[in-house]
Scaffold this active site. Structure first.
Site, short mmCIF file in Angstrom:
data_model
loop_
_atom_site.label_atom_id
_atom_site.label_comp_id
_atom_site.label_asym_id
_atom_site.label_seq_id
_atom_site.Cartn_x
_atom_site.Cartn_y
_atom_site.Cartn_z
N THR A 1 6.88 -8.51 -5.90
CA THR A 1 7.31 -7.18 -5.43
C THR A 1 6.18 -6.54 -4.63
OG1 THR A 1 8.39 -5.13 -6.10
CG2 THR A 1 6.62 -5.89 -7.52
N ASN A 2 6.27 -5.26 -4.36
CA ASN A 2 5.24 -4.56 -3.58
C ASN A 2 4.94 -3.22 -4.21
OD1 ASN A 2 7.16 -2.57 -2.44
ND2 ASN A 2 8.05 -4.43 -1.56
N ARG A 3 4.09 -2.45 -3.58
CA ARG A 3 3.59 -1.21 -4.20
C ARG A 3 4.51 -0.01 -4.05
NH1 ARG A 3 -1.70 -1.76 -5.70
NH2 ARG A 3 -2.86 -3.42 -4.67
N SER A 4 5.65 -0.16 -3.43
CA SER A 4 6.53 0.99 -3.21
C SER A 4 7.00 1.57 -4.55
CB SER A 4 7.75 0.55 -2.39
OG SER A 4 8.71 1.58 -2.41
#
Ligand code: C5P
Length: 419
Positions: free
Chosen positions: A217-220
């Site tokens: 996933t990512n930091r959003s």
């Protein structure tokens, strides 16, 4: 607490009746005041047995009204007759908590105390939040009264399930302040610039599964997408929130569509955008996903240091798929994208705007510590299809949401028509 634009300078009458939940109305009055509203509290006699007028006076900074017999109204009402003065010019009447007794009075038009008289005099929208023991709430008499009020356009906030002061458990508890505030915002947003407009908003970072346990996933955080959804609701829109995060409170009135992967988000966006007026792609969609999803948890070998190599594959570009759909169907009528960049912000954003066929792109420098991922503030530049740039100074994600929603209304041509 930051001012809430849809509440700012609005005149709200808060009716408080005799339920143990009256203490929660103090927090509501305080939050409404902090949000910028002018709150005039009317208390019934029974309410004053639970909380004193002084408490509300202290949190609202305004006189509290308790009697229909006095003519000393203070507080700069348009007339010295309190119920007319209060009712006239009010933007909203909220009765929270409303007891079974006061509910019955409102449903039948009885007028024997200041609150019920004012309710008859007022011409503004009305919101009621019932709070009573579960048996009383379910009683056919109460349900018939609620039906009569709904029929007349009164918004009824469903009570929550839980434990009552009596020790019994059931439905009849006054919801917490954020939920009440959400309903009040919804009521005040009616007739706003996006009234009857269907707006689809995506939020959060997608999760691309590796095996049943792990994902990429990512930091959003999804905060900007959720702020956009709230701003669209405040403007009166019907909002579908396609969310890859389940960590944030869903704005009252939004229809939540939970998704995990980019693929699932693509399906949801294509489905819900078919008849949408606007699509705002605030989600951080993963660009790559594992080529294979292992059926079972990938195990490490006990004896050696070998690690598996993860083969990746591109995910579908949702905005490109929407570009095709839009060319064929004309929907969504307006498409807004985000560009989270760590370098060459404006050039990259402009290139994306053109490639993805957008009407507006929100360019976001993610290298600043006070903007972008996981913080409550943002610093963005709005770039429209003609190339014009509108920088916004560092501000809350709520304000960025409002600025984008104002542009959506302009794109849809509904900004001028709004009441
Ligand atoms: O190409 P990039 O990911 O930087 O573009 C950002 C914009 O494109 C965002 O609005 C994002 O939601 C959207 N996007 C998309 N599908 C992807 C990746 C990004 O719609 N696979």
């Amino acid at each position: 607490m930051e001012h809430i634009t849809v509440l700012d300078d609005r005149r709200i009458i808060l009716g408080v009746t005799g339920s143990i939940a009256a203490y929660k109305a103090v927090d509501l009055a305080s939050k409404l005041t902090q949000a910028g509203a002018r709150v005039d509290v009317i208390m019934t006699g029974a309410a004053q047995r639970f909380v004193t007028p002084l408490t509300f006076q202290a949190v609202t900074g305004r006189p509290v009204y308790t009697s229909m017999w006095g003519t000393d109204t203070g507080g700069g009402l348009p007339t010295h007759i309190a119920h007319v003065g209060l009712g006239e010019g009010a933007d909203l009447l909220v009765v929270a908590p409303v007891t079974a007794n006061s509910l019955a009075k409102l449903a039948h038009g009885l007028a024997d105390d200041l609150l019920s008289v004012t309710a008859l005099a007022a011409r503004c929208p009305v919101v009621v939040a019932p709070a009573m023991d579960g048996g009383m709430y379910e009683h056919p008499a109460t349900q018939a009264n609620l039906a009569a009020l709904r029929e007349r356009g009164v918004a009824v906030i469903e009570p929550a399930r839980g434990r009552f002061a009596s020790g019994l458990v059931g439905r009849g508890r006054l919801p917490e302040t954020p939920v009440l505030l959400g309903h009040i915002r919804r009521a005040l947003g009616r007739g706003g610039p996006l009234e009857n407009m269907k707006v689809v908003i995506t939020a959060g970072g997608t999760r691309e599964p590796i095996d049943p346990v792990r994902y990429i996933t990512n930091r959003s955080s999804g905060k900007q997408g959720y702020a956009l959804a709230q701003a669209a609701l405040d403007a009166g829109a019907c909002v579908t929130l396609i969310s890859a995060t389940q960590q944030l409170p869903v704005p009252v009135g939004a229809v939540l569509v939970p998704v995990e992967s980019a693929e699932a988000m693509l399906d949801a966006v294509l489905t819900y955008s078919r008849d949408a007026d606007a699509l705002i792609m605030a989600a951080a969609v993963a660009d790559f996903r594992p080529a294979e999803i292992a059926q079972h948890k990938i195990k490490k070998a006990d004896q050696d240091d070998e690690a598996p190599t993860l083969a990746l594959r591109r995910t579908p570009d949702i905005l490109m798929a929407i570009k095709t759909q839009r060319a064929a169907t004309g929907h969504p009528r307006a498409v807004i994208g985000f560009a989270a960049e760590s370098h060459d912000l404006l050039e990259n954003a402009q290139a994306k705007l053109r490639r993805k066929g957008l009407d507006l792109i929100v360019a976001n420098d993610i290298t600043a510590p006070d903007a972008g991922f996981n913080v409550d503030t943002n610093r963005v530049v709005l770039i429209d299809a003609g190339g014009a740039q509108h920088p916004l100074d560092l501000t809350s994600k709520a304000r960025v949401g409002e600025a984008v929603i104002a542009r959506v209304a302009a794109l849809l041509g509904t900004d001028e028509e709004a009441r």
